[in-house]
Design a protein around this motif. Sequence first.
Motif, PDB file in Angstrom:
ATOM      1  N   ILE A 675       0.827  -1.201   0.000  1.00 47.90           N
ATOM      2  CA  ILE A 675       0.000   0.000   0.000  1.00 47.90           C
ATOM      3  C   ILE A 675       0.860   1.249   0.000  1.00 47.90           C
ATOM      4  O   ILE A 675       0.598   2.226  -0.694  1.00 47.90           O
ATOM      5  CB  ILE A 675      -0.928   0.003   1.225  1.00 47.90           C
ATOM      6  N   ILE A 676       1.890   1.182   0.771  1.00 46.09           N
ATOM      7  CA  ILE A 676       2.692   2.395   0.947  1.00 46.09           C
ATOM      8  C   ILE A 676       3.684   2.584  -0.183  1.00 46.09           C
ATOM      9  O   ILE A 676       3.842   3.682  -0.717  1.00 46.09           O
ATOM     10  CB  ILE A 676       3.439   2.327   2.296  1.00 46.09           C
ATOM     11  N   ASN A 677       4.350   1.536  -0.557  1.00 43.70           N
ATOM     12  CA  ASN A 677       5.511   1.702  -1.417  1.00 43.70           C
ATOM     13  C   ASN A 677       5.220   1.505  -2.904  1.00 43.70           C
ATOM     14  O   ASN A 677       6.106   1.736  -3.725  1.00 43.70           O
ATOM     15  CB  ASN A 677       6.609   0.727  -0.996  1.00 43.70           C
ATOM     16  N   ASN A 684      -3.033   1.944  -7.876  1.00 40.47           N
ATOM     17  CA  ASN A 684      -4.412   2.051  -8.368  1.00 40.47           C
ATOM     18  C   ASN A 684      -4.860   0.738  -9.007  1.00 40.47           C
ATOM     19  O   ASN A 684      -6.005   0.311  -8.839  1.00 40.47           O
ATOM     20  CB  ASN A 684      -4.523   3.198  -9.375  1.00 40.47           C
ATOM     21  N   GLU A 685      -3.935   0.140  -9.751  1.00 41.33           N
ATOM     22  CA  GLU A 685      -4.275  -1.157 -10.337  1.00 41.33           C
ATOM     23  C   GLU A 685      -4.646  -2.151  -9.242  1.00 41.33           C
ATOM     24  O   GLU A 685      -5.625  -2.883  -9.343  1.00 41.33           O
ATOM     25  CB  GLU A 685      -3.079  -1.688 -11.124  1.00 41.33           C
ATOM     26  N   TYR A 690      -9.472  -5.368  -6.580  1.00 40.66           N
ATOM     27  CA  TYR A 690     -10.310  -5.890  -5.497  1.00 40.66           C
ATOM     28  C   TYR A 690     -11.578  -5.052  -5.365  1.00 40.66           C
ATOM     29  O   TYR A 690     -11.600  -3.868  -5.702  1.00 40.66           O
ATOM     30  CB  TYR A 690      -9.546  -5.859  -4.175  1.00 40.66           C
ATOM     31  N   GLN A 691     -12.560  -5.709  -4.890  1.00 43.34           N
ATOM     32  CA  GLN A 691     -13.797  -5.007  -4.561  1.00 43.34           C
ATOM     33  C   GLN A 691     -13.690  -4.536  -3.125  1.00 43.34           C
ATOM     34  O   GLN A 691     -13.804  -5.315  -2.183  1.00 43.34           O
ATOM     35  CB  GLN A 691     -15.001  -5.939  -4.727  1.00 43.34           C
ATOM     36  N   LEU A 692     -13.433  -3.278  -3.004  1.00 42.24           N
ATOM     37  CA  LEU A 692     -13.190  -2.772  -1.666  1.00 42.24           C
ATOM     38  C   LEU A 692     -14.264  -1.771  -1.274  1.00 42.24           C
ATOM     39  O   LEU A 692     -14.715  -0.967  -2.095  1.00 42.24           O
ATOM     40  CB  LEU A 692     -11.823  -2.099  -1.597  1.00 42.24           C
TER      41      LEU A 692
END
Length: 817
Positions: A675-677, A684-685, A690-692
Amino acid sequence: MLSLKKYLTEGLLQFTILLSLIGVRVDVDTYLTSQLPPLREIILGPSSAYTQTQFHNLRNTLDGYGIHPKSIDLDNYFTARRLLSQVRALDRFQVPTTEVNAWLVHRDPEGSVSGSQPSSGLALESSSGLQDVTGPDNGVRESETEQGFSEDLEDLGAVAPPVSGDLTKETMTRLDRSSHGGGGHVKSSRPLNSLLAGHRVAQPPSAPGSRASVQDIDLIDILWRQDIDLGAGREVFDYSHRQKEQDVDKELRDGGEQADTWAGEGAEALARDLLVDGETGESFPAQVPGGEDQTALSLEECLRLLEATCPFGENAEFPANVASITEAVPSESEPPALQNSLLSPLLTGTESPFDLEQQWQDLMSIMEMQAMEVNTSASEILYNAPPGDPLSTNYSLAPNTPINQNVSLHQASLGGCSQDFSLFSPEVENLPVANSSTLLPLVPSNSTSLNSTFSSTNLAGLFFPPQLNGTANDTAGPELPDPLGGLLDEAMLDEISLMDLAIEEGFNPVQASQLEEEFDSDSGLSLDSSHSPSSLSSSEGSSSSSSSSSSSSSASSSASSSFSEEGAVGYSSDSETVDLEEAEGAVGYQPEYSKFCRMSYQDPSQLSCLPYLEHVGHNHTYNMAPSALDSADLPPPSTLKKGSKEKQADFLDKQMSRDEHRARAMKIPFTNDKIINLPVEEFNELLSKYQLSEAQLSLIRDIRRRGKNKMAAQNCRKRKLDTILNLERDVEDLQRDKARLLREKVEFLRSLRQMKQKVQSLYQEVFGRLRDENGRPYSPSQYALQYAGDGSVLLIPRTMADQQARRQERKPKDRRK
DNA sequence: AAAATGTGTCATAAA
DNA sequence: TTTTTATGACACATT
């Protein structure tokens, strides 16, 4: 008779030590009480049977000392000497801190590998319920073994009721030794470390043995660094927890094992002593174990060193034998071969190119130290206690408490040397005292540091280069040039010259005081040398580092936009890190300074790129992170209990950051690291895959934002620190410049004054020789000499001279206007 | 118990 | 505009 007794006891001590090295168990009591001749024979005569003749010969030729019957002690002595030379060699090679750590770590595997071959001692020991521990002793499990071991301990500890602290300690050490010698550990330092820690805890700080505990701290620190290097955390050695647990665990085994392994008086005596001491808390637990701890450790360290440096075939037998000291059945066939292996290092030791005199002095320092410690601890017991028990106690204690008591076994053996010498040749005995007291300070810096470490009973100092000692960076190695030395000298010279000037020339008081202040400040700066050298030396490299940092900052900022993973790395460029680490290692920063640097130059993003190191960057977490991770990665053997599992979970939870917890709570399907790096596009991909839910998305974005900000903050702080340090350096430079300029000014003023005086004297001389037409001298009040521009000198009336002087005074002012 | 220090986070500005 | 970075300020944890 008294001398004979002394000789016997001392020799017995040496002999037992040696035997413990060999792995032979001998009932000393029988010899001591009933059969003196045999003992003497053993000590004197057959010793050759335990030693290889060639080594003796070599030693004798090299040392100039005749073959002494008591060659066993000499063996210890020469072993120690060899170790000394090794330590010196380390010192000489100027191994950087990190390298030395690596050296230790690498050395262990050797020992473990060699130790893993003959697991006889372990097999014997494992019969009493240690199979879990010693089972995987082929070095296959490596660190895992250790872990499983400790976990076993924990497990057992949860069940076992606490009994006697001393007993537990002892058992613990034995256990540890088992894991040491035969466990095939790549990192035997870890159990050693933890045990030392335990030892430290168990020892009353006020007891005489507390000295060892201080060293232990150093050693622990060093070992801990090793472990950190290997990815283990300090948590592994969480003394207060682990120690207690292990203590309790040991209890379990103690009950069975002790009965198994020590049949007869020795065991009883030991148990008696230990129990009594544990209850009364008398000097014994602190003193004797402390002393013998050191002994054992140093011996073991000796062995390891020997193994590391003399990979002879026989050496492979060492660890196992050492491990099996207590349990091994005395076998007559073993000793010679073992002795061979034991002595083989001596060969190299005598071959060492180092000055014999120096080594002798080193040894003497050790002996002196030993004389204090052993005489007060072990000898007390030896001499004052009832004849039978103490010896057996000593005997059984030494081998059984290898780790905690390691520290002084070495000393004891060395001390034995001195005692031996004293026995045989008093003049030799005198030598150590004289040497150690008088010569030591004169020894070159290298050996002085060594000696100091020795004399301070610093185990770390014994086996590690001085720079490594405890604070490691505390003192720069003697070889390292002191960048401030010149400055200091300069400042002192300045001060001297200034004072000189002020006194001699009646310097303008205000000016003088000013200058004095200046030099004071300057010298104060220099006197702050403990601080300055680092910054100074860092400045040397820091010009590069700062430039690199600035360049890297710009570069990274530019690169970050295009390649955000690199951008995430940001300031933590490898070059910079390397630079500073080099500087740190080479120069030896102040503790706090190194702390700074460690803190600031740890590459957080790099760390975060390596998931298992992610938390090392933060002081909060890296204490416990590695162990937790270890335990997480390598689930402990089946014996784990729910409690410890919960503990593991707790550790895991604690190691996780808040965001990680949140992410887990929200069931976010990828790691925070990603998430961070991840670059924006990939990020974005990933999100699109995922369906979040909205909450998840916002959390993810928060995590990303916070993570990036976190790194940014780290970089920012690092930069800030860099700036501060650079400014500090600049200030120092400026102060130096200012002092130099002031010094030059003083010099100019002085020379100017001298010239004026010279001119004045010449003037008076010339004027005094002038005569008018009547042959009378001119009155100084009426006439004066005037220097013309062309070099000629005119005699003019005072009035004219004054007028001209006024004009000349005005002219410069006019020019200025 | 208090101070110093280290670290994470937020708000905000700037690139 | 969005994203990233930098930095001051704060809170909290650790030493």
